[in-house]
Design a protein around this motif. Structure first.
Motif, PDB file in Angstrom:
ATOM      1  N   VAL A 111       0.851  -1.187   0.000  1.00  0.00           N
ATOM      2  CA  VAL A 111       0.000   0.000   0.000  1.00  0.00           C
ATOM      3  C   VAL A 111       0.889   1.240   0.000  1.00  0.00           C
ATOM      4  O   VAL A 111       2.013   1.220   0.506  1.00  0.00           O
ATOM      5  N   TRP A 112       0.362   2.305  -0.629  1.00  0.00           N
ATOM      6  CA  TRP A 112       1.006   3.609  -0.603  1.00  0.00           C
ATOM      7  C   TRP A 112       0.130   4.524   0.239  1.00  0.00           C
ATOM      8  O   TRP A 112      -1.044   4.752  -0.094  1.00  0.00           O
ATOM      9  N   VAL A 126       7.658   6.170  11.542  1.00  0.00           N
ATOM     10  CA  VAL A 126       8.379   4.947  11.186  1.00  0.00           C
ATOM     11  C   VAL A 126       9.434   5.286  10.144  1.00  0.00           C
ATOM     12  O   VAL A 126       9.437   6.376   9.564  1.00  0.00           O
ATOM     13  N   LYS A 127      10.314   4.314   9.897  1.00  0.00           N
ATOM     14  CA  LYS A 127      11.370   4.512   8.903  1.00  0.00           C
ATOM     15  C   LYS A 127      11.539   3.229   8.096  1.00  0.00           C
ATOM     16  O   LYS A 127      10.975   2.174   8.442  1.00  0.00           O
ATOM     17  N   LYS A 128      12.330   3.319   7.058  1.00  0.00           N
ATOM     18  CA  LYS A 128      12.603   2.163   6.207  1.00  0.00           C
ATOM     19  C   LYS A 128      13.093   0.977   7.037  1.00  0.00           C
ATOM     20  O   LYS A 128      13.938   1.121   7.916  1.00  0.00           O
ATOM     21  N   ILE A 163      10.577   5.926   2.416  1.00  0.00           N
ATOM     22  CA  ILE A 163       9.525   6.953   2.366  1.00  0.00           C
ATOM     23  C   ILE A 163       9.938   7.977   1.314  1.00  0.00           C
ATOM     24  O   ILE A 163      10.947   8.677   1.471  1.00  0.00           O
ATOM     25  N   ASP A 164       9.197   8.021   0.224  1.00  0.00           N
ATOM     26  CA  ASP A 164       9.546   8.943  -0.853  1.00  0.00           C
ATOM     27  C   ASP A 164       8.286   9.415  -1.561  1.00  0.00           C
ATOM     28  O   ASP A 164       7.170   9.054  -1.205  1.00  0.00           O
ATOM     29  N   SER A 207       5.111   9.650   0.717  1.00  0.00           N
ATOM     30  CA  SER A 207       4.204   8.551   1.072  1.00  0.00           C
ATOM     31  C   SER A 207       4.965   7.468   1.822  1.00  0.00           C
ATOM     32  O   SER A 207       6.150   7.226   1.565  1.00  0.00           O
ATOM     33  N   ILE A 208       4.249   6.805   2.728  1.00  0.00           N
ATOM     34  CA  ILE A 208       4.790   5.641   3.428  1.00  0.00           C
ATOM     35  C   ILE A 208       4.338   4.398   2.674  1.00  0.00           C
ATOM     36  O   ILE A 208       3.139   4.178   2.494  1.00  0.00           O
TER      37      ILE A 208
END
Length: 451
Positions: free
Chosen positions: A40-41, A56-58, A89-90, A102-103
């Motif tokens: 999901v985006w 959150v992070k990668k 996240i980009d 977006s996550i």
């Protein structure tokens, strides 16, 4: 035998009667999307207000229901709608904003956070109710996407005596709200009454178009199973007439009150929410369950198997089409929402966002593909405009390059229902002319304020 005549409520001037095109999906129960999407985006902008801030992070692993972005003072939080690992996240494409941060979550499991019922949910203090609504990330699900906790925080001095729930769903093709009213009426009634209690209102009205009478009866039946106390709950059949579900028109239809130009319903003692918002609020207050899914009507002659699907927010539109058997080769247009007020889409690798309730796949030639003719001064757009604006005069001045001369004819007040374009015999894009004028006038006001 006598047949009871039902008096249908409606608004005053204007409006049109487009073909509803709802038959394909109105009788289809909501299906849970299966299988779940592989990823999901989740755009950080899915609401009016400041963008959400990632928590959150990668590489982080998240579980469905987990809060992954904070909404700040004016925005709305985001939650993981599937379980899996966070990718970088980009910027990704967005249905209305071109591209935004977006996550992205890649699914690797089916588990979900638990949301047990709070036995004392009916007697929560006001501030706790608002906090649960805010933490659930709920926004207006009728399309405006205004954070619900902010709308339920009335401005100082506001006096509201009527809470209106919008179940009209007057856009052609769309049946997601209709099915929700049939399948989860108790949650809608409970959510509406809770929001009314929160703002101190006893009178609750639900406006539903008369082609959805089973939904009217479902809500009436559900209300009989709810402890009302001093509150009243009334499901009101309305005339099948577009734009019956527009906020201004619904307020007039149900109360007879007319909202002044550039004012909110609270100016006439009313607050309006959508039925899907009410259901989400009920889950938030009763179980602390966040907004994770949307019911999407996927319909139109371009889709092989029209459906009402419950899908995780962030699901790509291509996955919805695949779940409906695919797209016909002669499909020419994609629209998010309904054909009157929806937005044309350039592609299907776009995510479902909180304010989205439908995807239409249309065939044949689109409007204005052969150009459009001059204004013939027939006056049909004047008769159809629910607000009494003058789209013809706006269009003539925009074409002549005199955009800033359009203010007296009302483009800033236009809420873009599209009735004028629908009735124009010359095929003129009157709605688009209004949008151009509105944008230019607002920019001019901003420049003047800065100077």
């Amino acid at each position: 035998m006598t047949i009871e005549r039902i008096e249908l409520k409606t608004f005053g001037r204007g409006g049109v009667h487009p073909s509803t095109h709802k038959r394909d999906t109105a009788l289809l129960p909501v299906e849970a999307m299966s299988p779940l999407p592989p990823e999901v985006w989740l755009p950080l902008v899915q609401h009016l207000g400041e963008p959400a801030t990632p928590l959150v992070k990668k590489g982080d692993r998240v579980v469905r229901g987990q809060k992954i972005a904070d909404g700040g003072a004016t925005g709305a939080p985001l939650h993981a709608t599937i379980s899996g690992k966070v990718k970088p996240i980009d910027k990704r494409p967005h249905p209305t904003l071109v591209s935004v941060d977006s996550i992205i979550i890649a699914r690797d499991g089916e588990e979900e956070q638990e949301f047990p019922e709070d036995p004392g949910w009916r007697t929560l203090p006001r501030e706790e109710m608002l906090e649960r609504i805010r933490e659930a990330g709920i926004v207006g699900l009728g399309g405006a996407a205004f954070p619900t906790f902010r709308k339920l925080t009335l401005p100082p001095g506001a006096r509201v005596d009527t809470f209106i729930l919008n179940g009209a769903e007057c856009e052609p093709y769309l049946t997601s709200d209709h099915r929700l009213m049939l399948e989860e009426p108790l949650a809608i009634v409970e959510g509406a009454l809770a929001m009314a209690r929160l703002i101190g209102v006893k009178r609750v009205l639900v406006g539903i178009e008369a082609d959805k009478m089973p939904a009217v009866e479902a809500l009436r039946t559900a209300a009989r199973d709810v402890p009302l106390g001093e509150q009243t709950f009334e499901a009101v059949p309305c005339e099948v007439r577009y734009p019956q579900g527009a906020e201004r028109q619904l307020v007039t239809a149900l109360t007879g009150r007319v909202i002044p130009p550039r004012s909110l319903p609270s100016a006439v003692g009313v607050l309006v929410q959508n039925v899907a918002t009410a259901q989400a609020v009920h889950l938030a207050i009763r179980r602390r369950r966040p907004l994770l899914d949307r019911i999407m009507t996927v319909s139109g002659p371009g889709v092989l198997q029209p459906k009402n699907l419950r899908v995780p927010i962030g699901t790509l539109l291509q996955a919805l089409v695949d779940a409906c058997g695919g797209m016909r080769p002669d499909t020419t247009r994609l629209i998010a929402g309904g054909p009157m007020m929806g937005r044309a889409l350039p592609r299907l690798d776009l995510p479902v966002v909180k304010g989205m309730n439908g995807l239409l796949l249309l065939t044949g030639r689109g409007p204005m593909e052969n150009g459009f003719g001059p204004c013939i001064q027939c006056g049909r757009c004047l008769d159809s405009c629910p607000l009494g604006l003058e789209p013809d005069q706006v269009s003539i001045r925009v074409e002549a390059g005199k955009i800033l001369d359009t203010d007296p004819y009302g483009p800033i007040d236009c809420y873009e229902c599209g009735c004028c374009t629908y009735v124009c015999p010359s095929g003129r894009p009157l709605l688009q002319f209004m949008q151009v004028a509105k944008s230019a006038l607002r920019r001019a006001i901003e420049v003047k304020v800065k100077v």
